[in-house]
Design a protein around this motif. Structure first.
Motif, PDB file in Angstrom:
ATOM      1  N   LEU A  27       4.302   6.368   2.229  1.00  0.00           N
ATOM      2  CA  LEU A  27       2.931   6.388   2.564  1.00  0.00           C
ATOM      3  C   LEU A  27       2.362   7.829   2.115  1.00  0.00           C
ATOM      4  O   LEU A  27       2.809   8.612   2.831  1.00  0.00           O
ATOM      5  N   PHE A  62      -3.459   5.700   1.340  1.00  0.00           N
ATOM      6  CA  PHE A  62      -3.445   4.700   2.282  1.00  0.00           C
ATOM      7  C   PHE A  62      -4.851   4.513   2.817  1.00  0.00           C
ATOM      8  O   PHE A  62      -5.174   3.362   3.010  1.00  0.00           O
ATOM      9  N   ALA A  83      -0.434   4.316  11.226  1.00  0.00           N
ATOM     10  CA  ALA A  83      -0.819   3.643   9.988  1.00  0.00           C
ATOM     11  C   ALA A  83      -1.015   2.155  10.729  1.00  0.00           C
ATOM     12  O   ALA A  83      -2.152   1.556  10.210  1.00  0.00           O
ATOM     13  N   TRP A  92       0.665  -1.356   0.048  1.00  0.00           N
ATOM     14  CA  TRP A  92      -0.276   0.021  -0.044  1.00  0.00           C
ATOM     15  C   TRP A  92       0.716   1.497  -0.070  1.00  0.00           C
ATOM     16  O   TRP A  92       0.303   2.215   0.055  1.00  0.00           O
TER      17      TRP A  92
END
Length: 172
Positions: free
Chosen positions: A45, A50, A81, A38
């Motif tokens: 990120l 995401f 995350a 991802w």
């Protein structure tokens, strides 16, 4: 010399209690959830992307399984995350552990050993079974020994017919 002798199973008649750690360890499937897939170019990120992946992902596929949550890419992943993914996994997975499958197995075993009611082994001679169909990590033997030692009269390792003595409670 044809005198019949009764064969006595001394193992079956012994006061030994066998503790097989695999009886306590959940055997549900272990899965890895890798955040690497991802990330933009497996390095960065991007929060909006995401969150989109998190929103659209089929979380039900983890139902009843144990999940190791990791990122195998060489990337800096913010703590939030992992937390966000955990909020989605938690309703489905039996266990969510940060790390690889080894870390997951350690958590599963630790939880299993913590649930063992050692009072049933009070002043008993316990053999911790050494051979099983399921691989038991070495640390689990250390954990169960620490849990048993204060209550049992002795701890052995192996099978009732062939044990290695490890601990014997001193006589008062």
């Amino acid at each position: 010399m044809s005198e019949e002798t009764e064969i006595i199973n001394r193992v079956a008649n012994s006061p030994l209690i066998t503790l097989d750690l695999t009886d306590f360890i959940d055997k549900s499937e272990r899965m890895v959830f890798d955040l690497k897939d991802w990330l933009f170019q497996e390095m960065i990120l991007k929060e909006k992307d995401f969150r989109g992946y998190v929103k659209d992902h089929d979380w039900a596929q983890y139902e009843g399984n144990h999940v190791a949550l990791t990122c195998t890419a060489d990337a800096i992943i913010p703590s939030w995350a992992y937390m966000l993914v955990t909020t989605k996994l938690e309703p489905y997975a039996k266990t969510v552990a940060y790390g690889d499958l080894t870390d997951l197995e350690k958590l599963i075993c630790t939880h299993a050993i913590a649930k063992i009611d050692v009072q049933q082994y009070q002043d008993k001679k316990v053999v911790v079974k050494g051979c099983s169909d399921l691989l038991v990590p070495e640390f689990a033997y250390v954990e169960v020994t620490q849990k048993l030692r204060p209550v049992v009269s002795s701890i052995m390792y192996g099978e009732p017919c062939s044990t290695v003595p490890l601990y014997k409670k001193p006589k008062n």
